[in-house]
Design an enzyme around this catalytic site. Structure first.
Site, PDB file in Angstrom:
ATOM      1  N   THR B  79       0.900  -1.395  -0.024  1.00 33.99           N
ATOM      2  CA  THR B  79      -0.308  -0.329  -0.625  1.00 33.99           C
ATOM      3  C   THR B  79       0.866   1.275   0.071  1.00 33.99           C
ATOM      4  OG1 THR B  79      -0.309   0.330   2.225  1.00 33.99           O
ATOM      5  CG2 THR B  79      -1.812  -0.994   1.303  1.00 33.99           C
ATOM      6  N   THR B 155       8.579  -4.265  -0.818  1.00 35.04           N
ATOM      7  CA  THR B 155      10.117  -4.359  -0.610  1.00 35.04           C
ATOM      8  C   THR B 155      11.008  -5.491  -0.419  1.00 35.04           C
ATOM      9  OG1 THR B 155       9.730  -4.154   2.016  1.00 35.04           O
ATOM     10  CG2 THR B 155      10.103  -2.240   1.260  1.00 35.04           C
ATOM     11  N   ASP B 156      10.435  -6.350  -0.258  1.00 34.74           N
ATOM     12  CA  ASP B 156      10.933  -7.799   0.186  1.00 34.74           C
ATOM     13  C   ASP B 156      11.923  -7.827  -1.617  1.00 34.74           C
ATOM     14  OD1 ASP B 156      10.008  -7.739   2.839  1.00 34.74           O
ATOM     15  OD2 ASP B 156       9.149  -9.984   2.521  1.00 34.74           O
ATOM     16  N   LYS B 232      18.039  -4.933  -0.962  1.00 35.78           N
ATOM     17  CA  LYS B 232      17.380  -4.858   0.498  1.00 35.78           C
ATOM     18  C   LYS B 232      17.950  -5.803   1.608  1.00 35.78           C
ATOM     19  CE  LYS B 232      12.886  -5.202   3.256  1.00 35.78           C
ATOM     20  NZ  LYS B 232      11.165  -5.935   3.643  1.00 35.78           N
TER      21      LYS B 232
END
Lengths: 616, 412
Positions: B79, B155-156, B232
């Protein structure tokens, strides 16, 4: 004296009590306060409010956002990523939940079957997340206070907010050490009907909480919020009363404020007053002003309150006028305050400037003008909000959240938050309350313990209560069996209080130190008169051993008895030689105490003993 | 009877409660009381269900400002904007341009926004199929004249998608991937600031696929990371994304939106718009650890895999036990060596093991991240034969390989 019942006074109290747990509610950091100087990391954030499904932002939340402040956080080697909102919370601290259940039982409350953690939106920056995690644990209890039953509506377990260190107007500095300490929040029903009763109920609740032995003590570890309303007035929430002593005054002054506002309303109605819904730019009026505040400002704006003359300067609480309420609003927007025509000319603003100001906004002698200076948008937002507040003067008392001042008066903080600003904390699983968790042992209440002490140890009621309320009451009970109770009370309470009065820091005295002194007295190694000195030594060096203490003061008390004995033995010798007995006797004493006690001290004591013997 | 979301009156613990019935993940009945709290009851009696009207909401249509550039936002899940229903506690994602701008009004000062919801999936469920469709949508958007494209992404696996787009799409305009480490329903979310910085990057003098995320834990700057050089590196912090073996391209200040460029980049209009969107899915990434047998390589090879990226130790090693297997496999496959050190360049000429591996057919992956090498090999084998793929895999195509390794300070 006000007749509060005829005014329809209703008061409810909310108590926030820090729990004394090993670690915080949602992480494994210790629950200790730090000095801001010890901070090893600093970062800053902004917060945004979210639209709710109803398409509206919470009233209180919206006002905070309009200010768009920057929040600076100080982190420590005792805080972690959870407090910094950089890591999801751990599961609820079970120790804290267990203490809350104990409190629920002591307040005769019903515990829910499943505890659900919620996110309560708070965007003044005091929570890095922008919400406070809180859960309703129990409901529908009661206590009896002075023979009257007071309902306890709710008991919540929540996380403590950050400690505010500095408010720089558009920036606020917070300390993360306090964030996340478990907090029990107790809300009473609005059953309280007088200022004194408010104080008594709060005292009683505080006593019950301390009776658990599982709550934090000291300034700032317990805070009271008070909800007050009178007939025709409004519900006002007063936040952050840190000391019980002023609780009655807070209620008294709030009633006074509401009555004054109602009187102002009647007067305004009579005058046919109104508020002009417009913000005037009056910067040029003050082009050559001598007022330093205005001179510094980027922009000066004003609003006009028709028919308000004299009322803006009217006192509504001791030392606070209606104008002060407007100034409070300005402060929440990051301005220093406001000027109003009821107090002008003054503060470097000239008579000519006031006249020009009145002319510019079209104000006559019966009208009041409010002036604010600073950054353009901030001044504009502030005055728009003050227009709204001034309009409410014609309606009566606005519902709002206020902040307790030290003198018992209150300042405007924000509008009363709406009820609907909570949503589930999905990162924390709900906790089912098992029958085992409900099996708690109710501890003896401090007031019962005090009664027991009065009877068992024949202490005065006051001293018995102090001992019963002490964090070291178990030490008292242990030693009062072996040495006189008054001596134990002296060690645990009276002596430290006196040392504090002399400016000595007694915070370092913990159970270990008190126990040491009590044991020295019990073992007869120091006299009970030596207790003060022993505590003083421990204040300076909390690591001092028993032998060191005896070495430093024990010899001195031995000296007293040695001299007493010697003077008694040599009674006849003294009677014969008079003052000349000193020299030979001094030799005898020094033979015993050389190297242990200062010769000067020995001489002084011996001299005094000989003198009193001769006088007798 | 399904009462979820409805206002009810129940009897529990000998008392009457009113509130909204909430979804429950346990077998308790969860009630949202009027004071906002949820509580659970195991034993209860449902007394009454109230029917309530739905709350409507009107959002004003956005006005286009002629002076501002047009930007397309493509949402793939997660989101960026959200709405909380404090009545029921539900959080809903928002995707229309109006809703996004309603949540982040600053965007309307930077650009005109068109929004599209392409997927609403968790980023760990992304597959080559989605990368290909996404590349197609971005291609279309740039072709139809948008000055930049912003892709909101979980983001993963954001870095994988960034790499996939970087290889498939030759772009003259900025393609920005952006996400949030704190969900956007919370007041402290990093979504809004990341999005504002992304919008500033999307209208900037830039012509490549990048990731824009917080540069540090404070709300003051975002980094613009090259899509094929970013990873990440933290599970939860706002500044989880770090550029590896190459500095971030730029630093975006918040709220000003000013960009400070910090490394050589591909500029706007430097490349022609082209799409080569085939990907070979039979490519794998194997992380070596002490004791791991080469069977794993044979397993994949026997199932038709012809692209292998090994995440080796140190300079790029696996046990010498692997040499024979690798020699067999590399006959008709591409075997690329990267390092689990993440930082630094692979060099298989320092130790004997490395030299044996080179002889067996291993290709050094230079300073490529293992995941980037994986995606690159998927793309190469999708568009070229094994021989060509072998010759291209250690050549720089879109900034994934640097000829030199330098020292640099990262300004945050």
């Amino acid at each position: 004296m006000q007749d509060y019942s005829s005014l329809g006074l209703r008061v409810g109290i909310e108590i926030h009590q820090q729990l004394d747990t090993r670690h915080k509610l949602f992480c494994y950091c210790p629950t200790i306060q730090r000095d801001a100087e010890e901070s090893n990391f600093e970062f800053f954030r902004y917060l945004r409010s979210k639209r709710s499904e109803m398409g509206e932002v919470d009233r209180a939340a919206k006002e905070e956002v309009a200010r768009s402040k920057k929040f600076i956080y100080k982190a420590y080697d005792t805080t972690c990523l959870v407090e910094a909102d950089e890591e999801p919370p751990r599961e609820v601290n079970r120790e804290a939940l267990q203490i809350t259940i104990l409190i629920a039982k002591m307040l005769n409350m019903e515990v829910v079957d499943e505890v659900h953690m919620m996110r309560k939106i708070v965007i003044d920056g005091s929570n890095t997340t922008g919400f406070q995690r809180t859960a309703l644990v129990a409901f529908d209890g009661h206590i009896d206070c002075n023979g009257k039953r007071i309902g306890i509506a709710t008991l919540c377990l929540e996380e403590e907010a950050c400690r505010k260190i500095e408010d720089r107007g558009d920036e606020v500095v917070y300390s993360l050490d306090r964030l996340g300490i478990p907090l029990a929040e107790i809300g009473t029903m609005p059953d309280i009907t007088s200022p004194k009763e408010a104080k008594d109920v709060a005292a009683k609740l505080g006593m019950i909480l301390r009776s658990t032995g599982r709550v934090k003590r000291g300034l700032g570890t317990i805070r009271q919020d008070v909800n007050i309303s009178i007939r025709d007035g409004a519900r006002v929430e007063i936040k952050g009363v840190q000391t019980l002593d002023i609780l009655d005054k807070i209620v008294e002054y709030e009633v006074l404020r509401q009555l004054s506002l109602l009187k102002i309303k009647d007067e305004l109605k009579k005058r046919g007053a109104s508020v002009v819904n417009k913000v005037f730019d009056v910067t040029d009026v003050f082009a050559n002003t001598k007022s330093k505040v205005i001179k510094r400002a980027e922009c000066v704006k004003a609003i006009m309150l028709k028919g308000f003359a004299g009322l803006v300067g009217k006192e509504i609480q001791p030392g606070r006028r209606l104008g002060t309420e407007f100034a409070d609003i300005a402060k929440t927007f990051g301005l220093g305050g406001i000027f109003h025509t009821d107090e002008l000319p003054a503060y470097g603003v000239s008579k000519e400037e006031v006249e020009a100001l009145r002319a510019r906004v079209g104000a006559g002698n019966r009208d009041a003008v409010i002036v604010a200076a600073g950054k353009a948008t901030r001044v504009e937002n502030t005055l728009i909000r003050i227009v709204e507040r001034a309009e409410y003067c014609l309606a009566g008392v606005p519902e709002e959240t206020r902040k307790a001042n030290e003198d018992g008066t209150t300042s405007y903080l924000r509008p009363l938050p709406g009820a609907a600003r909570m949503y589930p904390e999905t990162d924390v699983p709900a906790v089912k309350i098992t029958p085992e968790m409900l099996k708690v042992e109710i501890p003896e209440l401090i007031e019962e313990r005090a009664r027991r002490y009065t009877k068992t140890y024949s202490l005065s009621h006051d001293l018995a209560y102090v001992m019963a309320d002490s964090a070291f009451y178990h030490l008292f009970e242990e030693f009062a069996e072996k040495i006189p109770a008054t001596t134990v009370a002296r060690v645990l309470h009276t002596a430290p209080a006196e040392l504090r009065r002399d400016g000595i820091n007694t915070d370092v005295l913990e159970e270990e130190q008190f126990r040491m002194v009590l044991e020295l007295i019990e073992e007869g190694r120091i006299a009970k008169e030596g207790a003060d000195e022993a505590l003083k030594i421990l204040c300076e060096n909390p690591r001092a051993t028993k032998d060191e203490i005896v070495d430093r003061i024990g010899s001195a008390s031995d000296l007293d008895s040695f001299i007493a004995k010697l003077v008694e033995e040599k009674k006849d010798f003294i009677a014969e030689k008079g003052a000349n007995a000193f020299k030979p006797l001094m030799g005898l004493v020094m033979k015993e105490f050389r190297g242990k006690v200062d010769g000067k001290v020995v001489a002084e004591k011996l001299n005094r003993a000989i003198k009193s013997m001769l006088q007798a | 009877m399904d009462v979820e979301g409805k206002r009810v009156r129940i009897k529990a613990k000998g008392r009457i409660f009113e509130g909204v019935a909430m979804p429950s993940s346990t077998n308790s009945f969860v009630l949202k009381l009027d004071n906002g709290y949820n509580v659970g009851f195991t034993e209860y009696e449902l007394l009454e269900v109230f029917e309530e009207g739905k709350h409507g909401e009107e959002i004003a249509a956005l006005e286009k400002k002629e002076s501002l550039p047009d930007i397309k936002i493509i949402s793939t899940g997660g989101t960026i904007a959200s709405k909380v229903d404090y009545r029921t506690g539900a959080v809903t994602s928002q995707f229309s341009a109006e809703e996004i701008v309603g949540d982040v009004p600053e965007l309307a000062e930077i650009c005109n926004i068109d929004a599209m919801l392409l997927y609403n999936i968790l980023s760990e469920n992304m597959k080559a199929k989605q990368w290909i469709e996404l590349a197609g949508e971005v291609y279309k958007a740039i072709k139809s004249g948008y000055e930049g494209v912003i892709i909101t992404h979980g983001t993963d696996t954001m870095a994988y998608t960034a790499s996939a787009l970087a290889f498939m799409l030759s772009t003259p305009a900025p393609v920005i991937l952006v996400g949030a480490q704190r969900s956007s329903d919370r007041p402290s979310s990093d979504a809004a600031m990341n999005l504002v910085c992304a919008a500033n990057a999307a209208i900037a003098d830039l012509g490549e696929v990048v990731v824009v995320m917080h540069a540090n834990t404070s709300d003051d700057t975002c980094h613009i990371h090259r899509g094929v050089k970013v990873r990440k590196c933290h599970t939860s912090r706002r500044d989880a994304f770090q550029s590896v073996n190459y500095p971030p391209l730029g630093l975006v200040s918040y709220p000003s939106g000013e960009i400070k460029w910090m490394a050589e980049r591909i500029k706007r209009g430097e490349r022609e718009l082209k799409l080569a969107d085939r990907l070979e899915e039979k490519v794998t990434l194997v992380k070596f650890f002490p004791g791991l047998k080469p069977d794993i390589m044979d397993y994949y090879y026997d199932r038709g895999y012809r692209g292998f990226v090994i995440e080796g130790t140190g300079l790029g090693h696996v046990s010498t036990d692997w040499v024979d297997s690798i020699a067999r496999i590399s006959e008709d496959s591409v075997v690329v060596m990267t390092s689990q050190c993440i930082w630094g360049r692979v060099c298989d000429r320092v130790y004997d093991t490395g030299r044996y591996l080179l002889e067996a057919g291993v290709i050094e992956g230079e300073d490529m991240l293992p995941e980037v090498a994986l995606i690159k090999l998927m793309w190469l084998l999708g568009n070229y034969d094994v021989e060509e793929a072998r010759s291209l895999v250690n050549k720089n195509l879109v900034g994934e390989i640097n000829p030199t390794t330098r020292y640099w300070e990262v300004e945050k």
